[in-house]
Design an enzyme around this catalytic site. Structure first.
Site, PDB file in Angstrom:
ATOM      1  N   SER A   1      -5.418   5.683  -3.895  1.00  0.00           N
ATOM      2  CA  SER A   1      -5.423   7.199  -4.153  1.00  0.00           C
ATOM      3  C   SER A   1      -5.206   7.344  -5.643  1.00  0.00           C
ATOM      4  O   SER A   1      -4.480   6.484  -6.368  1.00  0.00           O
ATOM      5  CB  SER A   1      -4.082   7.629  -3.464  1.00  0.00           C
ATOM      6  OG  SER A   1      -3.970   8.791  -3.752  1.00  0.00           O
ATOM      7  N   LYS A   2      -5.993   8.222  -6.006  1.00  0.00           N
ATOM      8  CA  LYS A   2      -5.635   8.837  -7.425  1.00  0.00           C
ATOM      9  C   LYS A   2      -4.514   9.772  -7.587  1.00  0.00           C
ATOM     10  O   LYS A   2      -4.206  10.136  -8.637  1.00  0.00           O
ATOM     11  CB  LYS A   2      -7.226   9.380  -7.922  1.00  0.00           C
ATOM     12  CG  LYS A   2      -8.100   8.537  -7.845  1.00  0.00           C
ATOM     13  CD  LYS A   2      -9.526   9.236  -8.301  1.00  0.00           C
ATOM     14  CE  LYS A   2     -10.663   8.186  -8.593  1.00  0.00           C
ATOM     15  NZ  LYS A   2     -11.996   8.567  -8.469  1.00  0.00           N
TER      16      LYS A   2
ATOM     17  N   ASP B   1       0.989  -1.149  -0.157  1.00  0.00           N
ATOM     18  CA  ASP B   1       0.033   0.057  -0.210  1.00  0.00           C
ATOM     19  C   ASP B   1       1.013   1.347  -0.184  1.00  0.00           C
ATOM     20  O   ASP B   1       2.207   1.070   0.157  1.00  0.00           O
ATOM     21  CB  ASP B   1      -0.818  -0.026   1.392  1.00  0.00           C
ATOM     22  CG  ASP B   1      -1.564   1.225   1.579  1.00  0.00           C
ATOM     23  OD1 ASP B   1      -2.279   1.667   0.527  1.00  0.00           O
ATOM     24  OD2 ASP B   1      -1.515   1.800   2.616  1.00  0.00           O
TER      25      ASP B   1
ATOM     26  N   ASP C   1      -0.121   4.993   1.097  1.00  0.00           N
ATOM     27  CA  ASP C   1      -0.343   6.153   2.095  1.00  0.00           C
ATOM     28  C   ASP C   1      -0.005   5.377   3.547  1.00  0.00           C
ATOM     29  O   ASP C   1      -0.998   4.388   3.711  1.00  0.00           O
ATOM     30  CB  ASP C   1      -1.601   6.924   1.992  1.00  0.00           C
ATOM     31  CG  ASP C   1      -1.818   7.556   0.876  1.00  0.00           C
ATOM     32  OD1 ASP C   1      -0.777   8.161   0.382  1.00  0.00           O
ATOM     33  OD2 ASP C   1      -2.773   7.697   0.399  1.00  0.00           O
TER      34      ASP C   1
ATOM     35  N   ASP D   1      -1.578  -0.311   5.963  1.00  0.00           N
ATOM     36  CA  ASP D   1      -1.678   0.448   7.531  1.00  0.00           C
ATOM     37  C   ASP D   1      -3.063   0.610   7.761  1.00  0.00           C
ATOM     38  O   ASP D   1      -3.531   1.256   8.749  1.00  0.00           O
ATOM     39  CB  ASP D   1      -1.046   1.699   7.395  1.00  0.00           C
ATOM     40  CG  ASP D   1      -1.740   2.695   6.396  1.00  0.00           C
ATOM     41  OD1 ASP D   1      -2.208   2.404   5.297  1.00  0.00           O
ATOM     42  OD2 ASP D   1      -2.183   3.896   6.971  1.00  0.00           O
TER      43      ASP D   1
END
Ligand code: B16
Ligand code: MG
Length: 215
Positions: free
Chosen positions: A115-116, A8, A10, A169
């Site tokens: 996320s974009k 992942d 972020d 996370d």
């Protein structure tokens, strides 16, 4: 045996999760909604629109789709302003080395972020070329906790889901990895991430040796 590791973005490779929180908190304040870091846990890993819905539900606010789109855009503008200052050394300590060691041992590596803005962040960190496959929020229909994002990453890597290990996370991300039939390392607190197979406080703590010991 683990054949591929999916990260992942972020909160696992870099602390952009905090910038998401700051931007949502700023928006919540404008709307007169109290929004804490604890409540922010529910937003981690889920899409921009779903995040906004959760905040509006907290404030018992009902808005039109048009108004919601405008608010989501506003939050994103702030978020992009915050992340544009990111420097390559903001990648969490030890993460780049871990990814390099994984690749050297012939295990594939992918990135799977809801996320974009993932491409922007990877560019700013100068790490786009260290992944064998990239999946972001622009490529999926269903966001975490749906397994779509991880299944697409496995497909791109040409490995079976059961051969993949995910670093996450977010609670929604751990649920997505498990729903995909993958092994999962939770990065953060054992209280929030208790359904993960393993939990560490920081990404590099789950070392290559630990990855190799998974049967
Ligand atoms: P954007 P990840 C997720 O990224 C974030 O955890 C989540 O908080 C955010 O709402 C989502 O991306 C969408 O982000 O608004 O930039 O498209 O953790 O899956 O890397
Ligand atoms: Mg995350």
């Amino acid at each position: 045996m683990i054949q591929a590791v999916i990260f992942d973005l972020d909160g696992v490779l870099v602390d952009t999760a905090h910038y998401h929180f700051l931007a949502w908190q700023r928006l919540a304040k404008e709307l007169g909604i109290h929004f804490t870091e604890q409540e922010n846990e529910q937003l981690k890993g889920v899409s921009r629109m779903r995040s906004l819905e959760i905040i509006l539900e907290m404030g018992n606010l009902q808005l039109s789709l048009d108004e919601m789109n405008k608010l989501a855009e506003k939050k994103n503008k702030w978020f992009v302003q915050y992340i544009n200052k990111i420097k390559p050394d903001e990648i969490f300590p030890g993460v780049k080395e871990l990814i390099q060691r994984i690749r050297e041992s012939k295990i594939k590596v992918a990135l799977a972020s809801s996320s974009k803005n993932a491409n922007t962040v990877l560019d700013l960190l100068h790490i786009k070329n260290i992944f064998d496959a990239l999946v972001d929020g622009t490529m999926i229909t269903h966001t975490k906790p749906d397994p779509e994002i991880f299944l697409l990453a496995a497909k791109k890597l040409n490995v079976l889901p059961s051969q993949c290990l995910v670093y996450e996370d977010a609670e929604a991300g751990v649920d997505a990895a498990l729903a995909a039939g993958m092994k999962c390392v939770g990065v953060g607190s054992p209280n929030t991430l208790r359904s993960a197979h393993f939990v560490v406080a920081a990404t590099p703590e789950f070392t290559l040796e630990k990855i190799k010991s998974i049967v």
